[in-house]
Design a protein around this motif. Structure first.
Motif, PDB file in Angstrom:
ATOM      1  N   ARG A   7      -7.226 -10.855   4.717  1.00 55.11           N
ATOM      2  CA  ARG A   7      -6.242 -12.160   3.804  1.00 55.11           C
ATOM      3  C   ARG A   7      -6.673 -11.201   2.637  1.00 55.11           C
ATOM      4  NH1 ARG A   7     -11.104 -15.047   5.140  1.00 55.11           N
ATOM      5  NH2 ARG A   7     -11.900 -14.229   3.505  1.00 55.11           N
ATOM      6  N   ALA A   8      -7.263 -10.084   2.183  1.00 53.00           N
ATOM      7  CA  ALA A   8      -6.760  -8.890   1.030  1.00 53.00           C
ATOM      8  C   ALA A   8      -5.612  -8.759   1.115  1.00 53.00           C
ATOM      9  CB  ALA A   8      -8.089  -8.547   0.687  1.00 53.00           C
TER      10      ALA A   8
ATOM     11  N   ASP B 190      -2.720 -11.063   0.514  1.00 52.18           N
ATOM     12  CA  ASP B 190      -2.273 -11.207  -1.303  1.00 52.18           C
ATOM     13  C   ASP B 190      -1.933 -10.334  -1.457  1.00 52.18           C
ATOM     14  OD1 ASP B 190      -3.193 -13.763  -0.428  1.00 52.18           O
ATOM     15  OD2 ASP B 190      -5.809 -13.882  -0.359  1.00 52.18           O
TER      16      ASP B 190
ATOM     17  N   ALA C 136       0.959 -13.788   0.649  1.00 54.45           N
ATOM     18  CA  ALA C 136      -0.008 -15.356   0.934  1.00 54.45           C
ATOM     19  C   ALA C 136      -0.071 -16.465   1.827  1.00 54.45           C
ATOM     20  CB  ALA C 136       0.445 -16.210  -0.404  1.00 54.45           C
TER      21      ALA C 136
END
Length: 192
Positions: free
Chosen positions: A60-61, A64, A69
């Motif tokens: 996820r990081a 992002d 997203a």
């Protein structure tokens, strides 16, 4: 209908020797630095109509940090390693050497009480086969290296033992294109 999925390996969260089964650690400082340095080379991924990631913190990081997203997909989670979760291969081999040998040699076995290699590859392949697509749809999926290895084995219809021979480095990419049951793979490497 043709779909193109760029598989992007999440940035690292530890040294390879410290990798743990089913690791939920976030990006470490070196991982953040690598993502920031590599970000300009991943600019074209922003054109993807569909953006996914593994539910792990580092996947996820990574997504992002690249401004993508991505939507977390439970099917892109790492292999369920049962009671071995959170331990290194060396730690498990020291106390369960026969179980490790069985796990490495038989893709149907799950001596850890979790998911077999065959089950893992099938789960990731099923996710790939069920992606929505209009002709020419582009997608990106940021995931753990193990998930990308499973996707490549599935796409190539390779023997499960091939899984152990695929090396996926942090921030490397592979392009899988085609449709359900008929995939081709193009390796792209990692940006410099």
């Amino acid at each position: 209908m043709q779909l193109s999925v760029t598989l992007l390996a999440a940035a690292r969260s530890s040294s390879l020797l410290a990798e743990r089964f089913d690791d939920d650690r976030p990006l470490d400082e070196a991982g953040w630095y690598e993502v920031q340095r590599a970000a300009p080379g991943f600019g074209p991924l922003a054109a993807a109509e569909l953006r996914y990631c593994s539910p792990t913190p580092r996947s996820r990081a990574t997504g992002d940090a690249l401004g993508l997203a991505p939507l977390a997909q439970p099917a892109l989670r790492d292999c369920d390693m049962g009671r071995w979760r959170g331990r290194t291969l060396a730690e498990v081999a020291a106390v369960e050497p026969a179980a490790v040998d069985r796990w490495l040699g038989d893709p149907r076995s799950a001596p850890h009480g979790g998911e077999s290699l065959l089950g893992f590859i099938a789960r990731v392949g099923s996710w790939l086969d069920t992606r929505p697509a209009d002709d020419g749809t582009r997608a990106v999926a940021i995931a753990e290296p193990s998930v990308i290895r499973a996707a490549l084995v599935y796409a190539l219809k390779a023997p499960p033992s091939t899984y152990w021979n695929i090396d996926v480095r942090p921030l490397s990419t592979a392009l899988v294109s085609g449709h359900r049951g008929r995939w081709s793979v193009r390796l792209a490497g990692s940006p410099s």
